[in-house]
Structures are given as structure tokens and as C-alpha cells.
Write an enzyme that holds these catalytic residues in place. Structure first.
Site, PDB file in Angstrom:
ATOM      1  N   VAL A  14       0.926  -1.136  -0.027  1.00  0.00           N
ATOM      2  CA  VAL A  14       0.073   0.081   0.013  1.00  0.00           C
ATOM      3  C   VAL A  14       0.774   1.250  -0.134  1.00  0.00           C
ATOM      4  O   VAL A  14       0.736   2.122  -0.635  1.00  0.00           O
ATOM      5  CB  VAL A  14      -1.041  -0.055   1.219  1.00  0.00           C
ATOM      6  N   GLY A  16       4.238   1.895  -0.548  1.00  0.00           N
ATOM      7  CA  GLY A  16       5.126   2.295  -1.842  1.00  0.00           C
ATOM      8  C   GLY A  16       4.152   2.497  -3.076  1.00  0.00           C
ATOM      9  O   GLY A  16       4.643   3.210  -3.779  1.00  0.00           O
ATOM     10  N   ARG A  35       9.511  -7.325  -5.134  1.00  0.00           N
ATOM     11  CA  ARG A  35      10.042  -8.934  -4.741  1.00  0.00           C
ATOM     12  C   ARG A  35       9.226  -9.641  -5.829  1.00  0.00           C
ATOM     13  O   ARG A  35       9.616 -10.271  -6.445  1.00  0.00           O
ATOM     14  CB  ARG A  35      10.217  -9.386  -3.462  1.00  0.00           C
ATOM     15  N   ALA A  78       9.697  -3.045   7.595  1.00  0.00           N
ATOM     16  CA  ALA A  78      10.816  -2.873   8.314  1.00  0.00           C
ATOM     17  C   ALA A  78      11.452  -3.924   9.135  1.00  0.00           C
ATOM     18  O   ALA A  78      10.705  -4.972   9.283  1.00  0.00           O
ATOM     19  CB  ALA A  78      10.196  -1.588   9.394  1.00  0.00           C
ATOM     20  N   SER A 130       4.974  10.340   7.327  1.00  0.00           N
ATOM     21  CA  SER A 130       3.657  10.010   7.886  1.00  0.00           C
ATOM     22  C   SER A 130       2.506  10.515   7.099  1.00  0.00           C
ATOM     23  O   SER A 130       2.341  11.174   6.281  1.00  0.00           O
ATOM     24  CB  SER A 130       3.718  11.025   9.326  1.00  0.00           C
ATOM     25  N   GLU A 191       1.681  11.465  19.057  1.00  0.00           N
ATOM     26  CA  GLU A 191       0.332  10.927  18.394  1.00  0.00           C
ATOM     27  C   GLU A 191      -0.240   9.923  19.583  1.00  0.00           C
ATOM     28  O   GLU A 191      -1.692  10.004  19.864  1.00  0.00           O
ATOM     29  CB  GLU A 191       0.656  10.164  17.202  1.00  0.00           C
ATOM     30  N   ARG A 289      -2.676   1.885  27.038  1.00  0.00           N
ATOM     31  CA  ARG A 289      -2.922   0.867  26.045  1.00  0.00           C
ATOM     32  C   ARG A 289      -2.654  -0.380  26.457  1.00  0.00           C
ATOM     33  O   ARG A 289      -3.397  -1.359  26.316  1.00  0.00           O
ATOM     34  CB  ARG A 289      -2.179   1.119  24.671  1.00  0.00           C
ATOM     35  N   ARG A 448      19.903   7.111  48.971  1.00  0.00           N
ATOM     36  CA  ARG A 448      21.084   6.427  48.446  1.00  0.00           C
ATOM     37  C   ARG A 448      22.193   6.316  49.066  1.00  0.00           C
ATOM     38  O   ARG A 448      23.164   5.471  48.924  1.00  0.00           O
ATOM     39  CB  ARG A 448      20.962   7.125  46.747  1.00  0.00           C
TER      40      ARG A 448
HETATM   41  P1  NBP Z   1       4.499  -3.929   4.368  1.00  0.00           P
HETATM   42  O1  NBP Z   1       5.143  -3.561   5.672  1.00  0.00           O
HETATM   43  O2  NBP Z   1       3.357  -4.732   4.479  1.00  0.00           O
HETATM   44  O3  NBP Z   1       5.459  -4.607   3.707  1.00  0.00           O
HETATM   45  C1  NBP Z   1       5.214  -5.283   2.463  1.00  0.00           C
HETATM   46  C2  NBP Z   1       6.442  -5.153   1.362  1.00  0.00           C
HETATM   47  O4  NBP Z   1       7.716  -5.596   1.766  1.00  0.00           O
HETATM   48  C3  NBP Z   1       5.818  -5.812  -0.025  1.00  0.00           C
HETATM   49  O5  NBP Z   1       6.229  -4.987  -0.906  1.00  0.00           O
HETATM   50  C4  NBP Z   1       6.882  -7.050   0.131  1.00  0.00           C
HETATM   51  O6  NBP Z   1       7.194  -7.710  -1.061  1.00  0.00           O
HETATM   52  C5  NBP Z   1       8.196  -6.488   0.668  1.00  0.00           C
HETATM   53  N1  NBP Z   1       9.038  -7.292   1.344  1.00  0.00           N
HETATM   54  C6  NBP Z   1       9.015  -8.283   2.595  1.00  0.00           C
HETATM   55 BR1  NBP Z   1       7.521  -8.280   3.508  1.00  0.00          BR
HETATM   56  N2  NBP Z   1       9.956  -8.931   2.705  1.00  0.00           N
HETATM   57  C7  NBP Z   1      10.797  -8.433   1.758  1.00  0.00           C
HETATM   58  C8  NBP Z   1      12.160  -9.082   1.474  1.00  0.00           C
HETATM   59  N3  NBP Z   1      12.770  -9.761   2.061  1.00  0.00           N
HETATM   60  N4  NBP Z   1      12.774  -8.690   0.305  1.00  0.00           N
HETATM   61  C9  NBP Z   1      11.945  -7.709  -0.424  1.00  0.00           C
HETATM   62  N5  NBP Z   1      10.890  -7.242  -0.197  1.00  0.00           N
HETATM   63  C10 NBP Z   1      10.341  -7.753   0.784  1.00  0.00           C
HETATM   64  O7  NBP Z   1       3.856  -2.579   3.175  1.00  0.00           O
HETATM   65  P2  NBP Z   1       3.249  -1.229   3.706  1.00  0.00           P
HETATM   66  O8  NBP Z   1       2.209  -1.478   4.678  1.00  0.00           O
HETATM   67  O9  NBP Z   1       3.218  -0.837   2.322  1.00  0.00           O
HETATM   68  O10 NBP Z   1       4.522  -0.519   4.659  1.00  0.00           O
HETATM   69  C11 NBP Z   1       5.736  -0.282   3.815  1.00  0.00           C
HETATM   70  C12 NBP Z   1       6.767   0.474   4.944  1.00  0.00           C
HETATM   71  O11 NBP Z   1       5.962   1.821   5.185  1.00  0.00           O
HETATM   72  C13 NBP Z   1       6.944  -0.137   6.163  1.00  0.00           C
HETATM   73  O12 NBP Z   1       8.114  -0.112   6.730  1.00  0.00           O
HETATM   74  C14 NBP Z   1       5.925   0.333   7.005  1.00  0.00           C
HETATM   75  O13 NBP Z   1       6.182   0.249   8.522  1.00  0.00           O
HETATM   76  C15 NBP Z   1       5.689   1.541   6.753  1.00  0.00           C
HETATM   77  N6  NBP Z   1       4.347   2.295   6.962  1.00  0.00           N
HETATM   78  C16 NBP Z   1       4.227   3.516   7.117  1.00  0.00           C
HETATM   79  C17 NBP Z   1       3.115   4.197   7.361  1.00  0.00           C
HETATM   80  C18 NBP Z   1       3.011   5.426   7.552  1.00  0.00           C
HETATM   81  O14 NBP Z   1       1.864   6.088   8.037  1.00  0.00           O
HETATM   82  N7  NBP Z   1       4.122   6.100   7.141  1.00  0.00           N
HETATM   83  C19 NBP Z   1       1.823   3.297   7.305  1.00  0.00           C
HETATM   84  C20 NBP Z   1       2.135   2.041   7.177  1.00  0.00           C
HETATM   85  C21 NBP Z   1       3.324   1.468   6.862  1.00  0.00           C
HETATM   86  P3  NBP Z   1       6.351  -8.881  -1.271  1.00  0.00           P
HETATM   87  O15 NBP Z   1       4.882  -8.319  -2.459  1.00  0.00           O
HETATM   88  O16 NBP Z   1       7.143  -9.671  -2.404  1.00  0.00           O
HETATM   89  O17 NBP Z   1       5.824  -9.621  -0.493  1.00  0.00           O
END
Ligand code: NBP
Length: 479
Positions: A14, A16, A35, A78, A130, A191, A289, A448
Site C-alpha cells: 500500500v 510504496g 520482490r 521494516a 507520515s 500521537e 494501551r 541512596r
Molecule cells: P508492508 O510493511 O506490509 O511490507 C510489504 C512489502 O515488503 C511488500 O512489497 C513485500 O514484497 C516486501 N518485502 C517483505 Br514483507 N520482505 C521482503 C524481502 N525480504 N525482500 C524484498 N521485499 C520484501 O508494506 P506497507 O504496509 O506498504 O509498508 C511499507 C513500509 O512503510 C513499512 O516499513 C511500514 O512500517 C511503513 N508504513 C508506514 C506508514 C505510515 O503511515 N508512514 C503506514 C503504513 C506502513 P512482496 O510483495 O514480494 O511480499
């Protein structure tokens, strides 16, 4: 493959996918890679008409599609996946190229990765992003760390895709190495506090004033027009006004009351302990929480005696509502001040030169804590860039002064009634601790010294002292 893309995004879940579309919608040619190639194909099939995408199946094709110096943004899960992807691409890159990690990395990982890539001549930018899925597509708040040189090349692109407030972009160069991810982490900690404080305000209005969720939604709508105006207050009103279709009950009454605290909020508190930054309101929000999720423990406590109950008259309920607004605002001010100070403490520890006014500026839009209030903070720093505390600003000091009676009254009422208000109370205690002339830390030091000969300093003389507690007369020696 011809190198035509100004930026590449790998990891097309989502976040990317939406960031890639955002870049393309702003006129950039975007190389896209994942990937599992089906995600890449799906993106181009569904959204190819939105701009110029170059779909790459392999890492080699992806790198070959990028103009030099190459800018390659990683948006994968991450942790270990990020390390794996960095390793895969770093070997294909050349000195001067830039890798950006836009995921939710821990700032310590970002520092480690930056150092290791710097040794290979590659710029590594840990960028806090964010605003979630919607923000990624329509304009996030972007907090990049890394070298000034990398920001010179990336800044215009980030600024163009970021949210805008009063025509100003919500993206700035935060500082070197892990500074961007650190600031993003503290944003999330704030937040947590903001959400908990709003939750406590709701709970008090419900339990003490006896208002329905729909009535409280109206109150929040009203507050959203004033100094508390923010995205979180706005969505709170919507959530509280929502009725569950299946039962006809207020939605908030059918949701299980257990919240998680796994991510960046927890990191903020863990890191605060390491830095010695007393972010008590953020910590209480995180622990609130955790407590909500202790089902067995809650069952054991349920039914134990609480506070007094009394129905308020409508005049009293109105007055109480206004007091809660003051308490919420004052507590929020303290929670933000704690977050700001934690950033200052980290800047000292890690040698970051962080412009706190610029941080307030880029949080005005795109991110979850976006609020008119942040414009006030920005203005306070514009007047005095060296503010030690938000309360050193005359305007904020006047507001906290005005809030004294109602803020204390709300915490006292919550205590008497047995309504939990951990973040309100923590914020007020923090305020009282810091404004106190003397703290019982003097007694702590005495204790102490008594049991562990830890020594103490005196208020009237330089040096370290130890009292011989076991001896007749308890003489003092200079340690
Ligand atoms: P996800 O955190 O769900 O990660 C899924 C992606 O990681 C897919 O493209 C998957 O590839 C790839 N991936 C994984 Br899992 N392991 C891999 C590996 N070993 N090699 C290569 N690719 C790999 O995606 P997201 O929810 O879009 O979040 C992306 C980043 O953004 C995360 O770090 C997340 O914490 C952060 N984030 C930020 C916010 C925000 O508000 N800033 C919100 C949500 C997420 P595949 O398709 O081949 O499985």
C-alpha cells in the site's frame, strides 16, 4: 534498459504503491519494482495512465532504469526485509547514489545502515513518512535524515509530493543519519499521547457529565473550531457520532476496549528512558494501551471499590465541559513540550542540528497530529529559535496560566469519581514537578547515600559528600 527514471520505488504494497503514484502524478518518471512481480504489473495496469512508470522485474533492470545519481526508495517491511533489500541493491549501485528507506525503521537501525553505506560511498536517507496510505498518495509529511548533499538532490522531489499548508511543503531536511526516523518516532509518541488525552476527555464527559457519545461528538465538533482544532479531534467527532448498523448502539460501545502498543509509541518510551527524557504523558498513553489489553488483570480488579458518584445538574455539566477543554489543551501542550524536549535531548546525544520550528512546520499537514496548534509552535520558534520549552513562549505560558483552576479541578474530579485519567494526571504532575523550587530528589539522594554510599552534592558547597550514617554524630566527609 534506458535510464530515464528520476526516482525508483521498490516495495509496492500500500505505501510504496501510493508513493510511486504520487511521484508520477507530480510529473516524475518512476521506476517501480517489487520482490513479487505481480504487484509491479498490477500497479502499471491499474494506474499506468496517471504518469510515467517504468516497470522492472529484476533488481538489475530496476537499477538500470534510474538516472544518475540514482535515487532508490525502499518501501518494504521494516526490520530484516529492509536490510535484505539494502544489501541486494547496494551491490548494484555506485558512489554518489542515494538509497532512501521510507519505512518505519528504528532510528538506531538507520544510523547503523547510514554508517555502513557511507563507507561504500552511498548516501543513505532514513525518511520518516507520515500520513498512512492516504497521505502517501495525496501528500504525506516527510522527515528525511541523511547528508545535506542527498537532500539537495531529493528535497525538491519530496517537497513537491508532500502535503502543503499555506503553500509551504511539509518536508524538510531534519538532520544527519537517523534524525528523520527519530523525529518520526517522536511524532508517533506524541500521537499516542494526543489520542489518549482525547480518550480521557471523552471518558470524563461520559462518566462524570453523563453525556451520550452523540452529544460528546457535538462537543468535539465545537472544539474542532477552536484552539484544539485538529485532524484527531475531527475524526473523534465522526467516530463518536457513528451508530453500529447491526445493533443500533453507538459504535464506540460495540468496539472491544483493548488497544495495542507495539510500534513507534513503544520505541519512543524505550528511547526516552535511555536518553533520560521524562516524556510522562507519552509513557502513560502507552501504558494505558497496555493496561487496556490486560484482560485477566482487569477481571481481577473489576468490582473493587471506586470513587463517589453524583449526577451533575445541566449547569454543572456545561461548566465541567468547559473545564475539560482547558484540561485537554493544557495536557496536550505538556505532551508536545515533552516530545520537543526529547528531540532536543537526542540532538545533543547524537550531534544533530534539528530546527524544531521546521519540525512543527512540516507536521502542520499530511500527518496524524496535524493541527492549527502546530502553527502556533512554529510561530513560537520563529520568534525564539532557542526556546528551551514551549512554556518559555509568552503566549503558551499565558494559556497554561489560564488553565490552572479548571485543569486541577478536572484531575481532582477524575480522582474523586474514580475515572482513570492517567495522561491528564501525568501531564499535570510533570508541570508541577518542573515548576517546583525543590523536589524530593534531595531525599532520594540521602537514601541512596545511606544504603549504598552513593554520595550527594550540597546546595551550599561544591564537591561530593558522604555521611557516615552508622557512626555516632553521623559525620560528613568529602568524597
Ligand atoms: P508492508 O510493511 O506490509 O511490507 C510489504 C512489502 O515488503 C511488500 O512489497 C513485500 O514484497 C516486501 N518485502 C517483505 Br514483507 N520482505 C521482503 C524481502 N525480504 N525482500 C524484498 N521485499 C520484501 O508494506 P506497507 O504496509 O506498504 O509498508 C511499507 C513500509 O512503510 C513499512 O516499513 C511500514 O512500517 C511503513 N508504513 C508506514 C506508514 C505510515 O503511515 N508512514 C503506514 C503504513 C506502513 P512482496 O510483495 O514480494 O511480499
Amino acid at each position: 534498459m534506458k535510464a530515464t527514471a528520476q526516482i525508483g520505488v521498490t516495495g509496492l504494497a500500500v505505501m510504496g504503491r501510493n508513493l510511486a503514484r504520487n511521484f508520477a502524478r507530480h510529473g516524475y518518471t518512476v521506476a517501480v519494482h517489487n520482490r513479487t512481480p505481480t504487484r509491479t504489473k498490477a500497479l502499471v495496469e491499474e494506474f499506468g495512465h496517471e504518469g510515467d512508470f517504468v516497470a522492472a522485474e529484476t533488481a538489475e533492470q530496476f537499477v538500470a532504469a534510474l538516472e544518475r545519481p540514482r535515487r532508490l526508495m525502499i518501501m518494504v517491511k521494516a526490520g530484516e526485509p529492509t536490510d535484505a533489500v539494502i544489501e541486494e541493491f547496494a551491490s548494484l549501485l555506485e558512489p554518489g547514489d542515494v538509497i532512501i528507506d521510507g519505512g518505519n525503521a528504528h532510528f538506531a537501525d538507520t544510523r547503523r545502515r547510514e554508517k555502513s553505506l557511507r563507507e561504500r560511498g552511498i548516501h543513505f536517507v532514513g525518511a520518516g513518512v507520515s500520513g498512512g496510505e492516504e497521505g502517501a498518495l495525496h501528500g504525506p509529511s516527510i522527515m528525511p535524515g541523511g547528508s545535506a548533499e542527498s537532500y539537495a538532490s531529493l528535497g525538491p522531489m519530496f517537497e513537491s509530493i508532500s502535503a502543503k499548508v499555506d503553500g509551504e511543503p511539509c518536508a524538510t531536511h531534519v538532520g544527519t543519519d537517523g534524525a528523520g526516523h527519530f523525529v518520526k518516532m517522536v511524532h508517533n509518541g506524541i500521537e499516542y499521547a494526543d489520542m489518549q488525552l482525547i480518550g480521557e476527555a471523552y471518558d470524563l464527559l461520559r462518566q462524570v457529565a453523563g453525556f451520550s457519545p452523540a452529544r460528546i461528538a457535538e462537543i468535539f465538533r465545537g472544539w474542532n473550531e477552536g484552539r484544539l482544532g485538529s485532524y484527531l479531534i475531527e475524526i473523534t467527532a465522526e467516530v463518536l457520532a457513528h451508530t453500529d448498523a447491526a445493533t443500533g448502539l453507538p459504535f464506540v460501545d460495540v468496539v472491544a476496549d483493548a488497544a495495542g502498543q507495539k510500534g513507534t509509541g513503544r520505541w519512543t518510551v524505550q528511547t526516552a528512558l535511555d536518553l533520560g527524557s521524562p516524556v510522562t504523558a507519552i509513557a502513560q498513553a502507552t501504558f494505558a494501551r497496555a493496561a487496556s489489553s490486560q484482560a485477566e488483570l482487569r477481571a481481577a480488579y473489576r468490582g473493587l471499590p471506586g470513587g463517589t458518584t453524583r449526577e451533575l445538574t445541566s449547569t454543572e455539566a456545561e461548566r465541567f465541559t468547559s473545564q475539560v477543554e482547558y484540561a485537554l489543551y493544557a495536557s496536550k501542550l505538556i505532551a508536545y513540550d515533552q516530545g520537543w524536549k526529547m528531540i532536543l535531548d537526542a540532538a545533543d546525544e547524537y550531534g544533530w542540528d534539528i530546527d524544531l520550528g521546521a519540525v512543527a512546520k512540516i507536521w502542520r499537514g499530511g500527518c496524524i497530529i496535524r493541527a492549527a496548534f502546530l502553527d502556533r509552535i512554529r510561530a513560537a520558534y520563529a520568534e525564539d529559535p532557542d526556546l528551551v520549552s514551549l512554556l518559555s513562549d509568552k503566549g503558551f505560558a499565558a494559556e497554561i496560566t489560564d488553565a490552572q483552576v479548571p485543569w486541577r479541578e478536572v484531575v481532582a474530579i477524575a480522582t474523586r469519581r474514580g475515572v482513570p485519567a492517567p495522561a491528564f494526571s501525568a501531564a499535570l504532575s510533570y508541570y508541577d514537578s518542573l515548576r517546583a523550587d525543590r523536589l524530593p530528589a534531595a531525599l532520594t539522594q540521602g537514601q541512596r547515600d545511606y544504603f549504598g554510599a552513593h554520595t550527594y552534592r550540597r546546595t551550599d558547597r561544591e564537591g561530593s559528600f558522604h555521611t557516615l550514617w552508622g557512626e555516632e554524630g553521623r559525620t560528613e566527609t568529602e568524597a
